[in-house]
Design a protein around this motif. Structure first.
Motif, mmCIF file in Angstrom:
data_model
loop_
_atom_site.group_PDB
_atom_site.id
_atom_site.type_symbol
_atom_site.label_atom_id
_atom_site.label_comp_id
_atom_site.label_asym_id
_atom_site.label_seq_id
_atom_site.Cartn_x
_atom_site.Cartn_y
_atom_site.Cartn_z
ATOM 1 N N GLY A 1 0.808 -1.201 0.000
ATOM 2 C CA GLY A 1 0.000 0.000 0.000
ATOM 3 C C GLY A 1 0.845 1.256 0.000
ATOM 4 N N GLU A 2 1.937 1.256 0.758
ATOM 5 C CA GLU A 2 2.826 2.418 0.783
ATOM 6 C C GLU A 2 3.407 2.693 -0.598
ATOM 7 O OE1 GLU A 2 5.033 5.665 2.214
ATOM 8 O OE2 GLU A 2 3.295 4.606 3.033
ATOM 9 N N PHE A 3 3.731 1.656 -1.340
ATOM 10 C CA PHE A 3 4.222 1.828 -2.711
ATOM 11 C C PHE A 3 3.189 2.562 -3.562
ATOM 12 C CE2 PHE A 3 4.489 -0.079 -7.062
ATOM 13 C CZ PHE A 3 5.670 0.552 -7.460
ATOM 14 N N HIS A 4 1.915 2.237 -3.375
ATOM 15 C CA HIS A 4 0.868 2.909 -4.141
ATOM 16 C C HIS A 4 0.641 4.338 -3.651
ATOM 17 C CE1 HIS A 4 0.186 -1.187 -5.530
ATOM 18 N NE2 HIS A 4 -0.487 -0.654 -6.528
ATOM 19 N N LEU A 5 0.780 4.575 -2.354
ATOM 20 C CA LEU A 5 0.685 5.952 -1.874
ATOM 21 C C LEU A 5 1.756 6.831 -2.503
ATOM 22 C CD1 LEU A 5 -0.072 6.110 1.955
ATOM 23 C CD2 LEU A 5 -1.636 6.309 0.029
ATOM 24 N N GLN B 1 -17.909 1.973 -2.306
ATOM 25 C CA GLN B 1 -18.965 2.946 -2.552
ATOM 26 C C GLN B 1 -18.517 4.312 -2.036
ATOM 27 O OE1 GLN B 1 -19.501 -0.045 -0.998
ATOM 28 N NE2 GLN B 1 -21.508 -0.884 -1.527
ATOM 29 N N GLY B 2 -18.847 5.352 -2.776
ATOM 30 C CA GLY B 2 -18.486 6.704 -2.367
ATOM 31 C C GLY B 2 -16.994 6.956 -2.378
ATOM 32 N N TYR B 3 -16.267 6.256 -3.236
ATOM 33 C CA TYR B 3 -14.806 6.360 -3.229
ATOM 34 C C TYR B 3 -14.339 7.788 -3.515
ATOM 35 C CZ TYR B 3 -15.183 5.992 -8.374
ATOM 36 O OH TYR B 3 -15.495 6.199 -9.701
ATOM 37 N N ASP B 4 -13.302 8.158 -2.799
ATOM 38 C CA ASP B 4 -12.705 9.487 -2.925
ATOM 39 C C ASP B 4 -11.198 9.322 -2.789
ATOM 40 O OD1 ASP B 4 -12.165 12.205 -2.956
ATOM 41 O OD2 ASP B 4 -12.777 12.530 -0.877
ATOM 42 N N GLY B 5 -10.589 8.790 -3.845
ATOM 43 C CA GLY B 5 -9.168 8.477 -3.791
ATOM 44 C C GLY B 5 -8.864 7.199 -3.049
ATOM 45 N N GLU B 6 -9.890 6.367 -2.791
ATOM 46 C CA GLU B 6 -9.716 5.137 -2.014
ATOM 47 C C GLU B 6 -9.930 3.912 -2.898
ATOM 48 O OE1 GLU B 6 -12.327 6.678 1.759
ATOM 49 O OE2 GLU B 6 -13.087 6.673 -0.304
ATOM 50 N N THR C 1 -5.358 7.406 -1.227
ATOM 51 C CA THR C 1 -4.325 8.238 -1.846
ATOM 52 C C THR C 1 -4.540 9.719 -1.567
ATOM 53 O OG1 THR C 1 -5.568 8.310 -3.934
ATOM 54 C CG2 THR C 1 -3.908 6.569 -3.688
ATOM 55 N N ARG C 2 -5.775 10.118 -1.328
ATOM 56 C CA ARG C 2 -6.054 11.530 -1.076
ATOM 57 C C ARG C 2 -5.576 11.945 0.310
ATOM 58 N NH1 ARG C 2 -11.389 14.461 -0.015
ATOM 59 N NH2 ARG C 2 -10.877 16.626 -0.405
ATOM 60 N N ARG C 3 -5.766 11.071 1.284
ATOM 61 C CA ARG C 3 -5.385 11.379 2.668
ATOM 62 C C ARG C 3 -4.050 10.743 3.053
ATOM 63 N NH1 ARG C 3 -10.137 10.381 1.305
ATOM 64 N NH2 ARG C 3 -11.746 11.963 1.561
ATOM 65 N N GLU C 4 -3.478 9.984 2.123
ATOM 66 C CA GLU C 4 -2.135 9.413 2.268
ATOM 67 C C GLU C 4 -2.019 8.497 3.488
ATOM 68 O OE1 GLU C 4 0.128 13.115 2.194
ATOM 69 O OE2 GLU C 4 0.578 12.731 0.076
ATOM 70 N N VAL C 5 -3.001 7.596 3.592
ATOM 71 C CA VAL C 5 -3.009 6.620 4.689
ATOM 72 C C VAL C 5 -3.266 5.234 4.111
ATOM 73 C CG1 VAL C 5 -4.153 5.878 6.822
ATOM 74 C CG2 VAL C 5 -3.845 8.327 6.361
ATOM 75 N N VAL C 6 -2.574 4.243 4.647
ATOM 76 C CA VAL C 6 -2.800 2.830 4.331
ATOM 77 C C VAL C 6 -3.264 2.133 5.598
ATOM 78 C CG1 VAL C 6 -1.687 0.636 3.725
ATOM 79 C CG2 VAL C 6 -1.110 2.715 2.467
ATOM 80 N N VAL C 7 -4.292 1.292 5.471
ATOM 81 C CA VAL C 7 -4.715 0.435 6.581
ATOM 82 C C VAL C 7 -4.662 -1.009 6.097
ATOM 83 C CG1 VAL C 7 -6.558 -0.191 8.179
ATOM 84 C CG2 VAL C 7 -6.243 2.212 7.518
ATOM 85 N N ALA C 8 -3.988 -1.866 6.854
ATOM 86 C CA ALA C 8 -3.928 -3.292 6.544
ATOM 87 C C ALA C 8 -4.615 -4.063 7.668
ATOM 88 C CB ALA C 8 -2.482 -3.749 6.401
#
Length: 378
Positions: free
Chosen positions: A274-278, A322-327, A342-349
Motif C-alpha cells: 500500500g505504501e508503494f501505491h501511496l 462505494q463513495g470512493y474518494d481516492g480510495e 491516496t487523497r489522505r495518504e493513509v494505508v490500513v492493513a
C-alpha cells in the motif's frame, strides 16, 4: 518447502461444509507453512524498514445513526491484526488472538493485488509492450484458448469473458479447488480448458483464474518462475523486510505458484504494498510503474465496474468502495484488507478470520474511514 496438505483439507471442510470455526480459521491462516505446498520469498537483503511511531487513537465511526468505537468493528470483523501507515510510518498497530507482528498470515485473494502490481512494473520496464496485447503473446500455452485471445487489460479488469464463476454457476471455484488443490492439477491447464461466455471487455466477472493467467503472462515475459519474479520485483525491489510464503500446486521446483491467491506475509509487509501505491509507484527515487498507473488500477475503467448501492466496484486487481474518494483496496476472503487512501495518504492493513454475515461492507467502510481520519488528526 512443503508439508502434508492438512490446511486444504481443513479449508474444504470449513468453506464448503460451512463449519463455523473462526478460531480454527485464524490458527490455520497464521500457520500457513504447516499445510499445503509452498515456495518461500526471502526478506530483501537491504530492507526498507517502515518505522513505528505509535499513537493512542480514539477512533469512533458512525453507523445507523450511532457512534461506535473501533473495537466494536474489530470484534465483529473477527480482526486478528490492524495497522495504519501515514507518512511511511506505522502510527497505529494492534494484534488479537494468537496473531503477532511476526505472524505470516494468509492473504487469500488480496494476493491478486501483488500480481497486478507486477504487471504494471512489466509495462514500465518494457518487458510487456502493452496492456492491449493478447495473453497468448506472452503465455504461449494459452494460444487458441479463450484466455489466449483476451487482452491483458481486460483480464486485469476481471472482464475476460471466460466461462467460469466465482460465486454462482459452473464450473466454479469449488470445482477448481478440488481439481488443483486436492488432485494437484496445474492451474494453467485448468484455466486453458475454460471456454468463452461473453466477449472480453463487456462485463465484470470476478475470477481466480483471471489473475492466475496474469502470473502466466509474467512467467512468459520474464522467462522465470513466478516466485522469482515476485522476489525480484517486489521483495527485493521494494525492500520488503520479512520472509513470506506463496502456495503452489505441488511441492518442489516443478510446482506452479498461484497468481491469484495464497500469499502469507506479516501485516507490515502487507501494508508495504500500500505504501508503494501511496507514493504513486515511485520507490527510492525511481518510478517503477507507468505514470498514472495507480489512479488507473484504483478507479473503475468501464461503467460495469462502478460501485452500486449494494456492492463495491472494481479497477484493476483492486476493489473500489462505494463513495470512493481516492480510495481503493485489496481484499481477500475471511476479511483480509489493504485499504489505500491516496487523497489522505493513509494505508490500513487488516488480518481477520470472519465468515459471511459477520460484518457488512458499509460498516467496514465506515470503520476504516474513521481510522484514516483519526490518523490524520493532529
Amino acid at each position: 518447502d512443503h508439508r502434508p496438505m492438512q490446511t486444504w483439507t481443513e479449508f474444504l471442510r470449513i468453506r464448503i461444509l460451512g463449519v463455523d470455526d473462526r478460531e480454527g480459521l485464524a490458527e490455520i491462516f497464521r500457520n500457513w507453512g504447516e499445510g499445503p505446498p509452498f515456495g518461500v520469498l526471502r526478506a530483501a537483503p537491504s530492507p526498507h524498514e517502515l518505522p513505528r511511531a505509535l499513537r493512542a487513537l480514539d477512533v469512533r465511526y458512525e453507523l445507523d445513526g450511532e457512534s461506535r468505537p473501533l473495537s466494536e468493528y474489530l470484534d465483529r470483523a473477527r480482526a486478528q491484526g490492524i495497522l495504519a501507515l501515514h507518512g511511511g510510518t506505522v502510527v497505529f498497530e494492534q494484534y488479537r488472538g494468537g496473531t503477532t507482528a511476526e505472524s505470516r498470515y494468509h492473504l487469500w485473494s488480496a494476493s491478486k493485488s501483488f500480481t497486478g502490481t507486477i504487471i504494471g512494473m512489466g509495462i514500465h520496464d518494457g518487458t510487456i509492450d502493452s496492456l492491449d496485447d493478447p495473453i497468448s503473446k506472452y503465455a504461449s500455452d494459452f494460444a487458441g484458448t479463450a484466455y489466449g485471445e483476451a487482452s491483458i487489460r481486460h483480464v486485469m479488469m476481471m472482464s475476460s469473458g471466460v466461462d467460469f464463476f466465482h460465486f454462482e454457476g459452473f464450473p466454479d471455484r469449488n470445482w477448481m479447488y478440488l481439481r488443483v488443490f486436492r488432485l494437484q492439477h496445474d492451474l494453467d491447464d485448468f484455466s486453458a480448458e475454460l471456454g468463452r461466455r461473453v466477449p472480453a471487455g463487456t462485463d465484470f466477472n470476478y475470477l481466480a483464474t483471471d489473475t492466475h493467467v496474469l502470473s502466466a503472462v509474467l512467467r512468459g515475459a520474464y522467462g522465470k518462475p513466478y516466485l522469482q519474479i515476485v522476489q525480484d520485483k517486489l521483495w527485493n525491489g521494494l525492500g520488503i523486510g520479512g520472509d513470506a510464503l506463496w502456495s503452489q500446486n505441488v511441492p518442489g521446483p516443478e510446482g506452479v505458484a498461484f497468481g491469484h491467491c495464497c500469499l502469507a506475509t506479516r501485516l507490515v509487509d502487507f501494508a508495504h504494498l500500500g505504501e508503494f501505491h501511496l507514493r504513486d509507484g515511485v520507490w527510492d527515487g525511481r518510478r517503477l510503474v507507468p505514470k498514472g498507473w495507480v489512479e488507473m488500477v484504483g478507479t473503475p475503467n468501464a461503467p460495469f465496474q462502478k460501485p452500486t448501492a449494494d456492492s463495491s466496484g472494481y479497477g484493476m486487481q483492486f476493489w473500489v468502495p462505494q463513495g470512493y474518494d481516492g480510495e481503493f483496496y485489496g481484499a481477500g476472503a475471511f476479511g483480509q484488507y489493504l485499504w489505500i487512501d491516496t487523497r489522505r495518504e493513509v494505508v490500513v492493513a487488516q488480518f481477520a478470520a470472519q465468515l459471511p454475515g459477520d460484518v457488512e461492507d458499509r460498516e467496514r467502510n465506515a470503520a476504516l474511514r474513521a481510522l484514516v481520519a483519526a490518523v490524520r488528526s493532529p
